[in-house]
Design a protein around this motif. Structure first.
Motif, PDB file in Angstrom:
ATOM      1  N   GLU A  76       0.711  -1.158   0.037  1.00 52.00           N
ATOM      2  CA  GLU A  76       0.050   0.114  -0.033  1.00 52.00           C
ATOM      3  C   GLU A  76       0.970   1.219   0.078  1.00 52.00           C
ATOM      4  OE1 GLU A  76      -2.930   0.003   3.318  1.00 52.00           O
ATOM      5  OE2 GLU A  76      -3.884  -1.741   2.522  1.00 52.00           O
ATOM      6  N   MET A  77       2.170   1.120   0.387  1.00 58.92           N
ATOM      7  CA  MET A  77       2.946   2.247   0.446  1.00 58.92           C
ATOM      8  C   MET A  77       4.198   1.945  -0.722  1.00 58.92           C
ATOM      9  SD  MET A  77       3.173   2.770   4.400  1.00 58.92           S
ATOM     10  CE  MET A  77       2.621   4.327   5.131  1.00 58.92           C
ATOM     11  N   PRO A  78       3.986   2.287  -1.913  1.00 53.70           N
ATOM     12  CA  PRO A  78       4.826   1.742  -2.855  1.00 53.70           C
ATOM     13  C   PRO A  78       6.234   2.412  -2.893  1.00 53.70           C
ATOM     14  CG  PRO A  78       3.210   3.228  -3.802  1.00 53.70           C
ATOM     15  CD  PRO A  78       2.976   3.080  -2.528  1.00 53.70           C
ATOM     16  N   GLY A  79       6.420   3.527  -2.104  1.00 54.09           N
ATOM     17  CA  GLY A  79       7.824   3.899  -1.954  1.00 54.09           C
ATOM     18  C   GLY A  79       8.308   2.827  -1.181  1.00 54.09           C
ATOM     19  N   GLN A  80       8.178   2.272  -0.406  1.00 56.85           N
ATOM     20  CA  GLN A  80       8.651   1.168   0.681  1.00 56.85           C
ATOM     21  C   GLN A  80       9.416   0.120  -0.411  1.00 56.85           C
ATOM     22  OE1 GLN A  80       5.836   0.290   3.719  1.00 56.85           O
ATOM     23  NE2 GLN A  80       6.650   1.722   4.886  1.00 56.85           N
ATOM     24  N   GLN A  81       8.686   0.233  -1.654  1.00 60.18           N
ATOM     25  CA  GLN A  81       9.599  -1.091  -2.330  1.00 60.18           C
ATOM     26  C   GLN A  81      10.965  -0.811  -2.830  1.00 60.18           C
ATOM     27  OE1 GLN A  81       6.285  -1.837  -5.349  1.00 60.18           O
ATOM     28  NE2 GLN A  81       4.874  -2.128  -3.602  1.00 60.18           N
ATOM     29  N   TYR A  82      11.378   0.463  -2.741  1.00 54.02           N
ATOM     30  CA  TYR A  82      12.627   1.060  -3.225  1.00 54.02           C
ATOM     31  C   TYR A  82      13.480   1.342  -2.077  1.00 54.02           C
ATOM     32  CZ  TYR A  82       9.552   1.242  -7.323  1.00 54.02           C
ATOM     33  OH  TYR A  82       8.773   1.025  -8.453  1.00 54.02           O
ATOM     34  N   PRO A  83      14.737   1.120  -2.174  1.00 57.56           N
ATOM     35  CA  PRO A  83      15.350   0.988  -0.803  1.00 57.56           C
ATOM     36  C   PRO A  83      16.012   2.718  -0.985  1.00 57.56           C
ATOM     37  CG  PRO A  83      16.722   0.090  -2.684  1.00 57.56           C
ATOM     38  CD  PRO A  83      15.395   0.455  -3.248  1.00 57.56           C
ATOM     39  N   ILE A  84      15.142   3.770  -1.028  1.00 48.82           N
ATOM     40  CA  ILE A  84      15.644   4.795  -0.884  1.00 48.82           C
ATOM     41  C   ILE A  84      16.045   5.286   0.527  1.00 48.82           C
ATOM     42  CG2 ILE A  84      14.870   6.206  -3.160  1.00 48.82           C
ATOM     43  CD1 ILE A  84      12.206   6.511  -1.761  1.00 48.82           C
ATOM     44  N   LYS A 133      17.772  14.690  -1.997  1.00 49.45           N
ATOM     45  CA  LYS A 133      18.080  14.484  -0.536  1.00 49.45           C
ATOM     46  C   LYS A 133      18.355  13.147  -0.521  1.00 49.45           C
ATOM     47  CE  LYS A 133      15.056  15.781   2.531  1.00 49.45           C
ATOM     48  NZ  LYS A 133      13.559  15.884   2.666  1.00 49.45           N
ATOM     49  N   VAL A 134      18.074  12.190  -1.384  1.00 47.35           N
ATOM     50  CA  VAL A 134      18.553  11.006  -1.459  1.00 47.35           C
ATOM     51  C   VAL A 134      18.731  10.283  -2.863  1.00 47.35           C
ATOM     52  CG1 VAL A 134      16.781  10.274   0.376  1.00 47.35           C
ATOM     53  CG2 VAL A 134      15.891  10.032  -2.068  1.00 47.35           C
ATOM     54  N   TRP A 135      19.328   9.233  -3.057  1.00 45.01           N
ATOM     55  CA  TRP A 135      19.594   8.660  -4.544  1.00 45.01           C
ATOM     56  C   TRP A 135      18.386   8.389  -5.270  1.00 45.01           C
ATOM     57  CZ3 TRP A 135      24.457   9.927  -5.463  1.00 45.01           C
ATOM     58  CH2 TRP A 135      25.129   9.684  -4.555  1.00 45.01           C
ATOM     59  N   GLU A 136      17.955   9.334  -5.962  1.00 42.14           N
ATOM     60  CA  GLU A 136      16.632   9.150  -6.530  1.00 42.14           C
ATOM     61  C   GLU A 136      16.857   8.516  -8.047  1.00 42.14           C
ATOM     62  OE1 GLU A 136      13.329  11.619  -6.423  1.00 42.14           O
ATOM     63  OE2 GLU A 136      14.039  12.864  -4.988  1.00 42.14           O
ATOM     64  N   ALA A 137      15.831   7.833  -8.481  1.00 44.91           N
ATOM     65  CA  ALA A 137      15.708   6.852  -9.453  1.00 44.91           C
ATOM     66  C   ALA A 137      16.221   7.779 -10.920  1.00 44.91           C
ATOM     67  CB  ALA A 137      14.528   5.986  -9.554  1.00 44.91           C
ATOM     68  N   LYS A 138      15.351   9.074 -11.084  1.00 47.34           N
ATOM     69  CA  LYS A 138      15.500   9.688 -12.469  1.00 47.34           C
ATOM     70  C   LYS A 138      16.394  10.426 -12.561  1.00 47.34           C
ATOM     71  CE  LYS A 138      11.997  13.055 -13.101  1.00 47.34           C
ATOM     72  NZ  LYS A 138      11.001  13.892 -13.570  1.00 47.34           N
ATOM     73  N   PRO A 139      17.063  11.063 -11.520  1.00 47.30           N
ATOM     74  CA  PRO A 139      18.475  11.852 -11.612  1.00 47.30           C
ATOM     75  C   PRO A 139      19.531  10.808 -12.169  1.00 47.30           C
ATOM     76  CG  PRO A 139      17.448  12.440  -9.892  1.00 47.30           C
ATOM     77  CD  PRO A 139      16.436  11.718 -10.332  1.00 47.30           C
ATOM     78  N   LEU A 140      19.538   9.678 -11.388  1.00 44.66           N
ATOM     79  CA  LEU A 140      20.571   8.470 -11.658  1.00 44.66           C
ATOM     80  C   LEU A 140      20.377   7.880 -13.080  1.00 44.66           C
ATOM     81  CD1 LEU A 140      20.660   6.714  -8.231  1.00 44.66           C
ATOM     82  CD2 LEU A 140      22.315   7.996  -9.322  1.00 44.66           C
ATOM     83  N   ALA A 141      19.211   7.700 -13.451  1.00 42.30           N
ATOM     84  CA  ALA A 141      18.825   7.102 -15.024  1.00 42.30           C
ATOM     85  C   ALA A 141      19.346   8.406 -16.002  1.00 42.30           C
ATOM     86  CB  ALA A 141      17.531   7.036 -15.011  1.00 42.30           C
ATOM     87  N   TYR A 142      19.143   9.521 -15.784  1.00 42.05           N
ATOM     88  CA  TYR A 142      19.832  10.269 -16.645  1.00 42.05           C
ATOM     89  C   TYR A 142      21.372  10.256 -16.513  1.00 42.05           C
ATOM     90  CZ  TYR A 142      15.942  13.451 -18.168  1.00 42.05           C
ATOM     91  OH  TYR A 142      14.832  13.724 -18.616  1.00 42.05           O
ATOM     92  N   LEU A 143      21.891  10.160 -15.419  1.00 41.40           N
ATOM     93  CA  LEU A 143      23.372  10.000 -15.352  1.00 41.40           C
ATOM     94  C   LEU A 143      23.809   8.833 -16.111  1.00 41.40           C
ATOM     95  CD1 LEU A 143      26.017  10.714 -13.921  1.00 41.40           C
ATOM     96  CD2 LEU A 143      25.387   8.870 -11.896  1.00 41.40           C
ATOM     97  N   VAL A 144      23.202   7.638 -16.090  1.00 43.18           N
ATOM     98  CA  VAL A 144      23.500   6.381 -16.886  1.00 43.18           C
ATOM     99  C   VAL A 144      23.656   6.637 -18.365  1.00 43.18           C
ATOM    100  CG1 VAL A 144      23.000   4.004 -17.121  1.00 43.18           C
ATOM    101  CG2 VAL A 144      23.000   4.854 -14.769  1.00 43.18           C
ATOM    102  N   ILE A 145      22.207   7.234 -18.630  1.00 46.36           N
ATOM    103  CA  ILE A 145      22.197   7.539 -20.022  1.00 46.36           C
ATOM    104  C   ILE A 145      23.313   8.423 -20.552  1.00 46.36           C
ATOM    105  CG2 ILE A 145      20.571   8.798 -21.700  1.00 46.36           C
ATOM    106  CD1 ILE A 145      18.186   7.735 -19.911  1.00 46.36           C
TER     107      ILE A 145
END
Lengths: 271, 205
Positions: free
Chosen positions: A128-136, B172-184
């Motif tokens: 229910e909390m999809p953010g918890q599926q990613y290790p951010i 603030k954290v390692w976010e997916a979108k900027p990291l995807a841009y970095l890889v591309i």
């Protein structure tokens, strides 16, 4: 009786306590369990089931056990507290919370003398909390307070906003509000409260030690590495809104400064 | 005609002025949205991020032109200058929003440039963009000569790495979108590396 404390603060801070609209309060949130964008919580938090709900109270207490939301709402006096909310990202709001003092719950639980800290935990429910599926961040989100901070009359468990039950994106059904600390200390959707002898780990301090600390008191003199904390922008002011000066302890200095007497609040271990 | 040939004929028919007009209008549209509530309750931050992302996206397209042509035969090369200049324009808008609407104080802007590594890096990328944008015209190619001009415009590689580093670091954290841009961006830059060619038996003699 202590309700006056809710709107207390420095004289020049008083006139700013015009609350943000419910629309503003519920549209711009940090709740990484639903995504890292400010608009994700509003988009996705409706997936969260908040009934039934209970809080496990354990650790160094005489009466450990489960408090259901029904118990909580019937047992404690729910009052309105209009507080400034200062995010560590240098934006702020004024929010009319409904809630009760954490001290009331802790006294029912019967905190033992050895307990010097209180730890809090958010629900862990990745489906229910999809953010918890990613290790951010390390899940579940955990927070903590020193016992004197937890017992302070300004510290509340909030169960609503504007007289309505807590909106999901703001931490339904029950969350912590500590108005002199950065917003991330206000852990949302709480399922567990534990009294401890030792200082508990806290999620943001684990994610970036030295950047986010255990105390996280609002302090205009200690910058975030990426931005100054000297000023803030009040949400809702539009495209040309002016920055305003950030107040020490978010304007609650008179009430809480004594808790930190003798501590160097600029030292890395005390941020 | 093959598909890529037809695509190239079509792409060549798109006039440059149209690319400039549509691309150049995007920040004004965003500004209009931000001013009228279309970007949420905190429009300054939203606008700043939107323009920054637009700049990096356009830069990625610019870097992709050559590998995309090698891979598919479809060439965007006639629009590369326009896309490059648009990317510069977006960076300029992003910088202006930060300066005028966000920080609102020149003293603090200067302090931030010196003090905050991600801002130092972003500003370095902007400064390197200046000579590249200033020479994005035929006169400069003639004046500098193709070899020097090409070398100067290879600064785009450095700029893209600095730009995406700035984007990754602001989170603030390692976010997916900027990291995807970095890889591309790293993959697109890797396609530029000329591997030492293995000699064929005939060449070995």
């Amino acid at each position: 009786g202590a309700s006056l404390l809710g709107v207390a603060g420095r004289a020049h801070a008083q006139e700013e306590l015009e609350p943000n609209s419910l629309e503003e309060i519920t549209s711009y949130n940090n709740f990484y369990e639903f995504g890292t964008s400010k608009t994700d919580p509003k988009k996705y938090a409706d997936q969260l089931t908040t009934e039934p709900w209970s809080i496990e109270v354990d650790g160094l207490v005489d009466n450990p056990g489960r408090f259901s939301m029904e118990d909580i709402l019937s047992q404690f006096d729910i009052e309105e507290r209009i507080y400034r909310m200062r995010c560590v990202e240098a934006w702020s709001m004024v929010i009319p919370w409904n809630g009760f003092e954490l001290a009331d719950l802790l006294s029912v639980a019967g905190v033992q003398d050895e307990a010097k800290f209180v730890a809090f935990q958010t629900l862990m429910r990745p489906e229910e909390m999809p953010g918890q599926q990613y290790p951010i961040l390390e899940w579940p989100y955990v927070e903590g307070l020193r016992m004197d901070e937890a017992m302070h009359p300004l510290t509340i468990m909030a169960t609503g906003i504007y007289g309505e039950p807590m909106p999901n994106q703001n931490g339904a059904p029950i969350r912590l509000v500590v108005p002199w600390k950065y917003g991330f200390k206000g852990i949302k959707s709480i399922v567990r409260i534990t009294a401890l002898a030792e200082q508990p780990p806290t999620t943001w301090a684990l994610a970036a030690p030295g950047v986010y600390g255990f105390y996280a008191n609002v302090n205009p003199n200690v910058d975030h590495p990426n931005w100054s904390q000297a000023t803030e922008r009040r949400v809702g002011g539009g495209l040309f809104s002016k920055r305003r000066d950030t107040l020490m302890f978010n304007g609650y200095e008179d009430e809480v400064a004594s808790l930190y007497e003798g501590m160097d609040l600029t030292a890395t271990e005390n941020i | 005609m093959t598909f890529s040939q037809r695509a190239n004929v079509g792409l060549r028919k798109v006039p440059s002025w149209l690319v400039y007009l549509v691309g150049g209008a995007i920040p004004f549209w965003s500004l209009y949205l931000a001013a009228t509530g279309g970007m949420g309750v905190e429009p300054i931050n939203a606008l700043e991020r939107e323009l920054g992302e637009l700049a990096i996206l356009t830069l990625v397209i610019v870097l992709a032109v050559t590998p995309f042509r090698r891979l598919t035969g479809i060439s965007l090369v006639m629009h590369r200058r326009a896309l490059g200049l648009l990317s510069f324009f977006y960076v300029l808008c992003h910088l202006l929003v930060w300066l005028v609407l966000d920080v609102q104080d020149l003293g603090r802007v200067w302090a931030d440039i010196l003090k905050r590594p991600y801002i130092t890096i972003g500003m370095a990328a902007f400064i390197l963009l200046l000579p590249v944008a200033a020479t994005s015209n035929n006169w400069s190619i003639r004046k500098l000569g193709p070899v020097r001009w090409r070398r100067l415009h290879q600064l785009t590689y450095v700029i893209s790495v600095l730009g995406v580093a700035h984007y990754v670091m602001v989170q603030k954290v390692w976010e997916a979108k900027p990291l995807a841009y970095l890889v591309i961006i790293l993959v697109l830059l890797a396609t530029r590396i000329e591997l030492p060619r293995r000699l064929s038996p005939a060449e070995k003699g």
